[in-house]
Design a protein around this motif. Structure first.
Motif, PDB file in Angstrom:
ATOM      1  N   ARG A 102       0.867  -1.178   0.041  1.00 52.19           N
ATOM      2  CA  ARG A 102       0.019   0.129  -0.013  1.00 52.19           C
ATOM      3  C   ARG A 102       0.841   1.022   0.183  1.00 52.19           C
ATOM      4  NH1 ARG A 102      -2.188   3.903   3.451  1.00 52.19           N
ATOM      5  NH2 ARG A 102      -4.469   4.407   2.996  1.00 52.19           N
ATOM      6  N   ARG A 103       0.454   2.038  -0.993  1.00 56.54           N
ATOM      7  CA  ARG A 103       1.487   3.283  -0.960  1.00 56.54           C
ATOM      8  C   ARG A 103       0.991   4.371  -0.256  1.00 56.54           C
ATOM      9  NH1 ARG A 103       2.808   4.523  -7.375  1.00 56.54           N
ATOM     10  NH2 ARG A 103       0.879   5.746  -6.989  1.00 56.54           N
ATOM     11  N   ASP A 105      -0.153   7.183  -1.032  1.00 57.57           N
ATOM     12  CA  ASP A 105      -1.598   7.820  -1.466  1.00 57.57           C
ATOM     13  C   ASP A 105      -2.490   7.024  -1.493  1.00 57.57           C
ATOM     14  OD1 ASP A 105      -0.605   6.183  -3.408  1.00 57.57           O
ATOM     15  OD2 ASP A 105      -0.150   7.402  -5.065  1.00 57.57           O
ATOM     16  N   LYS A 107      -3.013   3.815  -2.777  1.00 60.55           N
ATOM     17  CA  LYS A 107      -2.804   3.013  -4.127  1.00 60.55           C
ATOM     18  C   LYS A 107      -2.373   1.877  -3.481  1.00 60.55           C
ATOM     19  CE  LYS A 107      -3.425   6.515  -7.591  1.00 60.55           C
ATOM     20  NZ  LYS A 107      -2.926   7.123  -8.910  1.00 60.55           N
ATOM     21  N   TRP A 108      -2.490   0.646  -4.454  1.00 63.04           N
ATOM     22  CA  TRP A 108      -1.965  -0.599  -4.090  1.00 63.04           C
ATOM     23  C   TRP A 108      -1.002  -0.917  -5.120  1.00 63.04           C
ATOM     24  CZ3 TRP A 108      -2.284  -3.227   0.477  1.00 63.04           C
ATOM     25  CH2 TRP A 108      -3.422  -2.917   1.305  1.00 63.04           C
ATOM     26  N   MET A 109       0.223  -1.267  -4.888  1.00 68.19           N
ATOM     27  CA  MET A 109       1.197  -1.997  -5.752  1.00 68.19           C
ATOM     28  C   MET A 109       1.519  -3.428  -5.644  1.00 68.19           C
ATOM     29  SD  MET A 109       4.668  -2.997  -6.282  1.00 68.19           S
ATOM     30  CE  MET A 109       5.593  -2.281  -4.938  1.00 68.19           C
ATOM     31  N   LYS A 111       3.793  -7.005  -7.078  1.00 66.64           N
ATOM     32  CA  LYS A 111       4.907  -7.429  -7.645  1.00 66.64           C
ATOM     33  C   LYS A 111       5.202  -8.988  -7.419  1.00 66.64           C
ATOM     34  CE  LYS A 111       9.142  -5.218  -7.337  1.00 66.64           C
ATOM     35  NZ  LYS A 111      10.262  -5.100  -6.511  1.00 66.64           N
ATOM     36  N   LYS A 131       6.644  -3.849 -11.187  1.00 72.82           N
ATOM     37  CA  LYS A 131       5.712  -3.354 -10.402  1.00 72.82           C
ATOM     38  C   LYS A 131       4.341  -3.123 -11.187  1.00 72.82           C
ATOM     39  CE  LYS A 131       8.394  -0.055  -8.821  1.00 72.82           C
ATOM     40  NZ  LYS A 131       8.801   0.895  -8.245  1.00 72.82           N
ATOM     41  N   TYR A 132       3.390  -3.426 -10.575  1.00 75.26           N
ATOM     42  CA  TYR A 132       2.044  -3.208 -11.394  1.00 75.26           C
ATOM     43  C   TYR A 132       1.099  -2.319 -10.226  1.00 75.26           C
ATOM     44  CZ  TYR A 132       3.385  -6.284 -14.965  1.00 75.26           C
ATOM     45  OH  TYR A 132       4.029  -6.951 -15.988  1.00 75.26           O
ATOM     46  N   ILE A 133       0.276  -1.425 -10.523  1.00 73.66           N
ATOM     47  CA  ILE A 133      -0.929  -0.761  -9.820  1.00 73.66           C
ATOM     48  C   ILE A 133      -1.994  -1.544 -10.018  1.00 73.66           C
ATOM     49  CG2 ILE A 133      -2.187   1.020  -9.376  1.00 73.66           C
ATOM     50  CD1 ILE A 133       0.823   1.596  -8.467  1.00 73.66           C
ATOM     51  N   ASN A 135      -5.925  -2.245  -8.313  1.00 67.85           N
ATOM     52  CA  ASN A 135      -7.163  -1.525  -7.594  1.00 67.85           C
ATOM     53  C   ASN A 135      -8.047  -2.426  -6.690  1.00 67.85           C
ATOM     54  OD1 ASN A 135      -6.490   1.096  -8.609  1.00 67.85           O
ATOM     55  ND2 ASN A 135      -7.029   0.097 -10.564  1.00 67.85           N
ATOM     56  N   GLU A 339       9.574  -3.421  -0.690  1.00 70.73           N
ATOM     57  CA  GLU A 339       9.711  -3.274  -2.011  1.00 70.73           C
ATOM     58  C   GLU A 339      11.171  -3.570  -2.605  1.00 70.73           C
ATOM     59  OE1 GLU A 339       9.050   0.066  -5.594  1.00 70.73           O
ATOM     60  OE2 GLU A 339       8.233   0.253  -3.621  1.00 70.73           O
TER      61      GLU A 339
END
Length: 577
Positions: A102-103, A105, A107-109, A111, A131-133, A135, A339
């Motif tokens: 969880r970033r 901001d 959003k979720w990442m 890998k 890495k992929y975003i 939702n 990460e």
């Protein structure tokens, strides 16, 4: 107009004219010091170690078999292993399948960690280690198992805050500060009684200045909504003992010690705030590495030798220990967010940096410093990789390196030769002189000590630095000496406990690295002074005289503070409105 000098002279004259009164004050103070110290530290320690932080839920990972896994960290490993954060017990899932992060901001990442059966998100095959975003609502297929990322509702988010508010509250700082202030006031009185005309007004002034600093710090951050000041209370208490030790040994250095402590407090605050943004913290690592390498090279080239180690550099009349500053960079460079945890390039870079640090310390003859760095490296490496075999190889290589150091550094070898034999005729007045005097004078302090300023160990070289445990035991007593050790142990236990609720691997690895460094340094200081280990010339955090040591002890506290996940307790986490 009453000046500080005139007030000091009046008090000193009164003490000299009333020796019996001064004797009674010293006797009573010895008991009061212990009572205050036990109260301050037990309240702080119990509050730190008894607090149980309710894990925050940031989302859910729903598996097709009906299992729903709560996501309680910002950084999570998904896999089959029992040690991962989100465990899916299927044979088709790798032990460490993927990362879910969880970033800041929100959003979720995602890998994939080069898993054996790969990962598919919404029908798209992921490239390993890219890495992929993702939702909430996205379908994640791992090893044939379909999972879905689900967000928490607004009600659940409010419930998280409510649950965190129900956690056991940290102890209030106000009674602790009153007790510390009383301790500091009595310390001033005792120093006047114990030192007499050897004491200077400037040296005495440093203690109320430290007290004022403590009050300003707590009032300022309490006004901003911060809670949980136990770590700072422990540090202020230990710093008070440190100023008293410095004053008793060499009053001319006391104000410098206070200024270094003040600088350390500012660095502590800066580091806590800077570490709020872990991306920013990761980016500064190369800069820290270059600065650390530069400092060590400068030390190797221009360092001056004290007590067998060329680990001092004098700049503009000020002596500093670059290796103390490098400790801060070493921990930051070694720690990593999840990460970067599986980035081999990152890990190998840390290994090379560690090797360089150890080589420089060996060249300087700083055997104690090299041991501290090495043990810290082992802990950080294991936390990052979990690889025991690599640690065994590293320890073996270090053993060979240690033998070579002993071969080419006669002073270090002589320390080892004296180890365990300091009372023998060949060593008692030679390489064992410091330890034998330390043990003799410390035993005279008993449980309550002789009183600040009344000790005799101060006549021995390095008594207020490398031998400070004996110094404190003689003047303050064994009880307070043990309490100081308990302070370091408490910070270390808190660092270990923080692993459960830590939002980021960076915070937990950094805290554990700092804990390792502090506790091992304390062990070397104590065991070396009493001949349970060769005297290695390392300081006792917060207590030993030395501006660089005092400054860096406070700065290192930032790593512990950043790992504090209690509501509104960590300066490294922005307070929620």
């Amino acid at each position: 107009m009453v000046t500080i000098d005139s007030l000091f002279t009046s008090v000193l004259t009164f003490v000299e004219n009333n020796p019996i009164f001064a004797k009674y004050i010293t006797t009573a103070s010895r008991w009061i010091f212990v009572i205050l110290a036990v109260y301050i530290l037990m309240k702080s320690i119990m509050s730190l170690l008894s607090t149980r932080v309710t894990p925050e839920v940031w989302g859910y990972l729903s598996v097709e078999d009906g299992v729903t896994l709560p996501i309680t960290h910002w950084e999570n490993i998904i896999g089959r292993s029992s040690s991962v954060d989100l465990r899916i017990e299927l044979d088709t899932i790798s032990n460490t399948q993927a990362l879910l992060i969880r970033r800041k901001d929100g959003k979720w990442m995602f890998k994939d960690l080069n898993s054996k059966n790969g990962t598919i998100i919404n029908g798209i095959q992921l490239i390993p280690r890219k890495k992929y975003i993702i939702n909430p609502g996205d379908e994640i297929t791992m090893g044939g198992a379909k999972c879905t990322l689900a967000a928490i509702s607004v009600e659940e988010e409010k419930n998280n805050d409510a649950m965190r508010s129900m956690d056991k509250k940290p102890v209030s700082p106000w009674p602790l500060m009153v007790a510390i202030t009383a301790f500091q006031f009595l310390t001033m009185i005792q120093l006047i009684i114990g030192m007499g005309t050897n004491l200077t007004p400037g040296a005495l002034l440093s203690i109320p200045l430290l007290s004022a600093t403590m009050w300003i710090y707590v009032i300022l951050f309490r006004a901003m909504g911060s809670k949980g000041f136990e770590m700072e209370m422990i540090a202020f208490f230990m710093s008070t003992i440190g100023l008293a030790v410095t004053t008793s040994a060499n009053p001319a250095l006391t104000m410098k010690q206070y200024i270094a402590t003040l600088v350390g407090i500012f660095i502590f605050i800066f580091m806590c705030i800077y570490m709020r943004d872990l991306r920013r913290t990761e980016k500064i690592k190369p800069v820290l590495a270059v600065l650390a390498i530069g400092l060590l090279l400068f030390n190797v080239i221009f360092g001056t030798t004290k007590f067998g180690a060329a680990n001092w550099v004098t700049v503009g009349g000020i002596s500093i220990q670059p290796s103390e500053i490098v400790k801060l960079a070493f921990i930051c460079i070694g720690a990593a967010t999840m990460e970067n945890l599986f980035n081999k390039k990152n890990l190998y870079g840390f290994m090379l940096f560690s090797l360089f640090c150890l080589a420089c310390l060996a060249k300087m003859g700083d055997f104690g410093g090299a041991l501290i760095f090495f043990v810290t490296y082992l802990v950080i490496s294991f936390l990052r990789s979990g690889d025991f075999s690599r640690l065994i190889l590293t320890i073996g290589a270090a053993g060979i390196m240690g033998i070579l150091v002993l071969r080419f550094k006669p002073y270090i070898l002589s320390r080892f030769n004296a180890w365990g034999h300091v009372w023998e005729p060949d060593f008692i007045n030679g390489m064992g002189y410091q330890q034998t005097r330390t043990m003799s004078y410390a035993s005279g302090g008993g449980l309550l000590g002789l009183g600040a300023g009344n000790g005799s160990l101060k006549t021995v070289a390095a008594s207020n630095t490398d031998l400070v445990f004996g110094f404190v035991t003689e003047e303050w007593g064994l009880i307070i000496s043990i309490l100081l050790v308990l302070c370091i142990i408490t910070l270390s236990l808190f660092a270990v406990n923080s692993i459960v609720a830590g939002r980021s691997a960076f915070y937990t690895i950094a805290a554990c690295g700092a804990a390792t460094m502090m506790i091992f340094q304390t062990m070397l200081n104590i065991f070396g002074a009493v001949d349970l280990f060769p005297l290695t010339g390392v300081t006792f955090p917060f207590v030993s005289t030395g501006g660089t040591s005092a400054m860096c002890s406070w700065a290192m506290l930032a790593y512990f503070k950043a790992a504090d996940m209690r509501k509104d307790a960590s300066l490294a986490i922005k307070r929620r409105p």
